[in-house]
Each structure stands twice: as structure tokens, then as C-alpha cells.
Design a protein around this motif. Structure first.
Motif, mmCIF file in Angstrom:
data_model
loop_
_atom_site.group_PDB
_atom_site.id
_atom_site.type_symbol
_atom_site.label_atom_id
_atom_site.label_comp_id
_atom_site.label_asym_id
_atom_site.label_seq_id
_atom_site.Cartn_x
_atom_site.Cartn_y
_atom_site.Cartn_z
ATOM 1 N N UNK A 14 9.205 -6.479 -4.695
ATOM 2 C CA UNK A 14 8.217 -5.220 -4.781
ATOM 3 C C UNK A 14 8.952 -4.173 -4.494
ATOM 4 N N UNK A 15 9.999 -4.350 -3.424
ATOM 5 C CA UNK A 15 10.759 -3.216 -2.915
ATOM 6 C C UNK A 15 11.708 -2.636 -4.300
ATOM 7 N N UNK A 16 12.501 -3.574 -4.660
ATOM 8 C CA UNK A 16 13.264 -3.183 -5.846
ATOM 9 C C UNK A 16 12.374 -2.744 -7.069
ATOM 10 N N UNK A 17 11.228 -3.159 -7.503
ATOM 11 C CA UNK A 17 10.581 -2.638 -8.453
ATOM 12 C C UNK A 17 10.170 -1.054 -8.289
ATOM 13 N N UNK A 18 9.736 -0.802 -6.999
ATOM 14 C CA UNK A 18 9.425 0.579 -6.672
ATOM 15 C C UNK A 18 10.855 1.531 -6.990
ATOM 16 N N UNK A 19 12.064 1.101 -6.641
ATOM 17 C CA UNK A 19 13.275 1.723 -6.680
ATOM 18 C C UNK A 19 13.684 1.835 -8.114
ATOM 19 N N UNK A 32 2.778 -2.624 -24.341
ATOM 20 C CA UNK A 32 2.752 -1.784 -25.312
ATOM 21 C C UNK A 32 1.778 -0.736 -25.029
ATOM 22 N N UNK A 33 1.182 -0.406 -23.845
ATOM 23 C CA UNK A 33 0.384 0.767 -23.482
ATOM 24 C C UNK A 33 1.076 1.383 -22.475
ATOM 25 N N UNK A 34 0.999 2.840 -22.570
ATOM 26 C CA UNK A 34 1.482 3.677 -21.482
ATOM 27 C C UNK A 34 0.256 3.828 -20.455
ATOM 28 N N UNK A 35 0.592 3.567 -19.170
ATOM 29 C CA UNK A 35 -0.409 3.452 -18.067
ATOM 30 C C UNK A 35 0.095 4.215 -17.036
ATOM 31 N N UNK A 36 -0.636 4.876 -16.342
ATOM 32 C CA UNK A 36 -0.429 5.592 -14.901
ATOM 33 C C UNK A 36 -0.665 4.543 -13.959
ATOM 34 N N UNK A 37 0.465 4.382 -12.961
ATOM 35 C CA UNK A 37 0.325 3.353 -11.705
ATOM 36 C C UNK A 37 -0.490 4.086 -10.577
ATOM 37 N N UNK A 38 -1.284 3.452 -10.129
ATOM 38 C CA UNK A 38 -2.136 3.997 -9.173
ATOM 39 C C UNK A 38 -1.956 3.282 -7.731
ATOM 40 N N UNK A 39 -0.827 2.108 -7.682
ATOM 41 C CA UNK A 39 -0.628 1.380 -6.489
ATOM 42 C C UNK A 39 0.746 1.037 -6.923
ATOM 43 N N UNK A 40 1.396 0.840 -5.690
ATOM 44 C CA UNK A 40 2.889 0.041 -5.518
ATOM 45 C C UNK A 40 2.910 -1.349 -6.061
ATOM 46 N N UNK A 41 3.722 -1.921 -6.413
ATOM 47 C CA UNK A 41 3.699 -3.400 -6.605
ATOM 48 C C UNK A 41 3.343 -4.407 -5.471
ATOM 49 N N UNK A 42 2.601 -5.290 -5.745
ATOM 50 C CA UNK A 42 2.217 -6.435 -4.824
ATOM 51 C C UNK A 42 2.095 -7.683 -5.346
ATOM 52 N N UNK A 43 2.221 -8.749 -4.421
ATOM 53 C CA UNK A 43 2.209 -10.114 -4.635
ATOM 54 C C UNK A 43 0.835 -10.574 -5.267
ATOM 55 N N UNK A 44 0.617 -11.053 -6.134
ATOM 56 C CA UNK A 44 -0.561 -11.263 -6.944
ATOM 57 C C UNK A 44 -1.114 -12.907 -6.256
ATOM 58 N N UNK A 45 -2.415 -12.938 -6.286
ATOM 59 C CA UNK A 45 -3.250 -14.110 -5.677
ATOM 60 C C UNK A 45 -2.732 -15.190 -6.688
ATOM 61 N N UNK A 48 3.141 -14.312 -9.173
ATOM 62 C CA UNK A 48 3.890 -13.297 -9.831
ATOM 63 C C UNK A 48 3.258 -11.949 -8.916
ATOM 64 N N UNK A 49 3.847 -10.798 -9.583
ATOM 65 C CA UNK A 49 3.603 -9.410 -8.911
ATOM 66 C C UNK A 49 2.886 -8.753 -9.879
ATOM 67 N N UNK A 50 1.846 -7.851 -9.431
ATOM 68 C CA UNK A 50 0.850 -7.065 -10.155
ATOM 69 C C UNK A 50 0.759 -5.739 -9.448
ATOM 70 N N UNK A 51 -0.016 -4.819 -10.370
ATOM 71 C CA UNK A 51 -0.004 -3.322 -9.979
ATOM 72 C C UNK A 51 -1.215 -2.946 -10.309
ATOM 73 N N UNK A 52 -1.737 -1.630 -9.664
ATOM 74 C CA UNK A 52 -3.189 -1.243 -10.380
ATOM 75 C C UNK A 52 -2.667 -0.272 -11.307
ATOM 76 N N UNK A 53 -3.509 -0.196 -12.273
ATOM 77 C CA UNK A 53 -3.105 0.975 -13.263
ATOM 78 C C UNK A 53 -4.226 1.589 -13.912
#
Length: 83
Positions: A14-19, A32-45, A48-53
Motif C-alpha cells: 500500500x505504501x509503495x502504491x501511494x508513492x 478502462x475508466x478514469x476515476x478520482x481516488x478518494x482514499x489511499x490503498x488498503x487491504x481488502x476483506x 488483494x488491495x482496494x481503493x475508494x473511487x
């Protein structure tokens, strides 16, 4: 039998993804979609790793799991740093 999950590796990824630019307030192209990230990456339940968009003018955010190819690049970079 349950297996122990290594959360340290997920946190490092997650830290590397932020960088790499997958940080809050950035815009990226995912699936294939342009999205605005509204959170930093986090481990998904579910693994994998997810992000809020948000996409376009949507008012609600949604969770997207990051593609495996992105996670592999972040994981490789993290391994090179430790070696």
C-alpha cells in the motif's frame, strides 16, 4: 485450519502504491475508466488491495480492487528495495 495473513507485506505494498501515484485526490485510469481516488490503498476483506473511487460527476464513492498487474509492479519494487 486457518492460515495467518502477513499484513506487513500488504501495508508495504500500500505504501509503495501511494508513492506510485495511487494516493487520495489523484486521478488514474482503472479498468478502462478514469476515476478520482478518494482514499489511499488498503487491504481488502476478500483479499488483494482496494481503493475508494468516484467516477465523473458521481456523488457516491465505490470500492474497486486494484488489478493484479498493478500489485505485481508495486510488489516487485518493494522487493528490490529490501534486496
Amino acid at each position: 485450519m486457518t492460515s495467518q495473513v502477513d499484513n506487513t507485506q500488504d501495508k508495504n505494498t500500500c505504501l509503495k502504491l501511494i508513492s506510485l501515484g495511487y494516493a487520495r485526490s489523484n486521478r488514474v485510469r482503472l479498468y478502462g475508466q478514469e476515476v478520482q481516488l478518494v482514499s489511499d490503498p488498503f487491504p481488502h476483506q476478500e483479499g488483494g488491495i482496494a481503493i475508494e473511487v468516484k467516477q465523473g460527476s458521481e456523488s457516491n464513492s465505490r470500492t474497486m480492487k486494484l488489478p493484479l498487474s498493478v500489485l505485481q509492479i508495486a510488489g516487485q519494487s518493494a522487493k528490490k528495495r529490501r534486496a
